[in-house]
Design a protein around this motif. Structure first.
Motif, short mmCIF file in Angstrom:
data_model
loop_
_atom_site.label_atom_id
_atom_site.label_comp_id
_atom_site.label_asym_id
_atom_site.label_seq_id
_atom_site.Cartn_x
_atom_site.Cartn_y
_atom_site.Cartn_z
N MET A 157 3.08 0.72 -9.33
CA MET A 157 1.93 1.20 -10.12
C MET A 157 1.32 2.45 -9.62
SD MET A 157 0.14 -2.50 -10.09
CE MET A 157 -1.41 -2.26 -10.65
N GLY A 158 1.87 2.86 -8.49
CA GLY A 158 1.47 4.41 -7.81
C GLY A 158 0.56 4.18 -6.53
N ALA A 159 0.57 3.05 -6.30
CA ALA A 159 -0.16 2.92 -4.90
C ALA A 159 0.78 3.35 -3.71
CB ALA A 159 -0.88 1.32 -4.52
N VAL A 160 -0.05 3.62 -2.48
CA VAL A 160 1.01 3.82 -1.17
C VAL A 160 0.65 2.70 -0.11
CG1 VAL A 160 1.37 5.19 0.74
CG2 VAL A 160 0.75 6.19 -1.66
N ILE A 161 1.61 1.94 0.01
CA ILE A 161 1.60 0.90 1.05
C ILE A 161 1.57 1.30 2.45
CG2 ILE A 161 2.26 -1.28 1.85
CD1 ILE A 161 0.94 -1.29 -1.16
N ALA A 162 0.59 1.53 3.44
CA ALA A 162 0.53 2.11 4.49
C ALA A 162 0.16 1.13 5.66
CB ALA A 162 -0.07 3.46 4.49
N PRO A 163 1.05 0.29 6.16
CA PRO A 163 0.48 -0.66 7.18
C PRO A 163 0.19 0.19 8.28
CG PRO A 163 2.52 -1.62 6.41
CD PRO A 163 2.39 0.01 5.60
N PRO A 164 -0.93 -0.21 9.18
CA PRO A 164 -1.09 0.74 10.35
C PRO A 164 -0.26 0.43 11.60
CG PRO A 164 -2.66 -0.92 10.07
CD PRO A 164 -1.64 -1.11 9.11
#
Length: 208
Positions: A157-164
């Motif tokens: 959908m266009g989100a960025v998954i960025a676990p810290p």
């Protein structure tokens, strides 16, 4: 379309987005990430629009010495979670996008379905539909297959998954430095360059 003072036609849609970012903080462990996002935006002179879940305030009280007022005082504008008529609930309110730091699996899942029950997830849905950057610092592990499929759907959908995840190459000397590195790298995704980030400059001695 609009006209300037000389009568020339201006294309308003082509004008740059204002320097403002939506910041969501949900109830996963890692309230300090959201706190430092707000601090970073203050350092950078970026207007912040904060929305916080009730679970996030509980986490804040368990993990930090900050009060809810301490948190909201770091934001330019703080919105009530139930205020679905707030500015950030509309796509006509221009922003650089939105970051959710930290992002719980519950919040992530609600955003993925599009069935939003709070201003936080409504704002995230708006950011997606307007094709603006949405960065989710998902902070729960391990993930089961349902979680991973939800992340895949959000990425599509266009989100960025960025676990810290900690950047050990930066040789952090404290938890605070680890948090700042993750926050700064997430802000890179909006084109924001925060000075505490330690940049990779290549392996020493490589090619010798």
């Amino acid at each position: 379309m609009d006209h300037d003072v000389n009568g020339a036609v201006r294309n308003l849609s082509a004008e740059p987005a204002p320097s403002r970012l939506i910041v969501g903080i949900s109830g996963a462990s890692g309230a300090a990430y959201g706190v430092r996002v707000l601090d970073a935006l203050n350092d950078l002179g970026i207007e912040s629009h904060l929305v916080v879940t009730r679970a996030a305030l509980l986490t804040l009280s368990q993990e930090t010495d900050l009060s809810p007022d301490d948190l909201t005082g770091r934001a330019t504008v703080s919105h009530r979670l139930a205020d679905v008529g707030a500015s950030i609930a509309s796509g006509s309110f221009k922003t650089l996008g939105m970051i959710v730091a930290p992002c719980s699996v519950k919040t992530m899942s609600e955003i993925a379905t599009g069935v939003t029950s709070s201003l936080l997830t409504r704002a995230a849905d708006v950011v997606l539909k307007e094709r603006r950057p949405l960065v989710l610092m998902v902070r729960e592990t391990p993930f089961h297959l349902g979680h991973l499929r939800t992340m895949t759907a959000l990425a599509e959908m266009g989100a960025v998954i960025a676990p810290p995840l900690p950047a050990l190459y930066a040789k952090p000397a404290s938890i605070e430095e680890m948090i700042d590195q993750s926050v700064g790298r997430a802000l890179d995704l909006f084109g924001l360059d925060w000075s505490p980030v330690k940049r990779w400059s290549g392996l020493k001695g490589a090619g010798e």
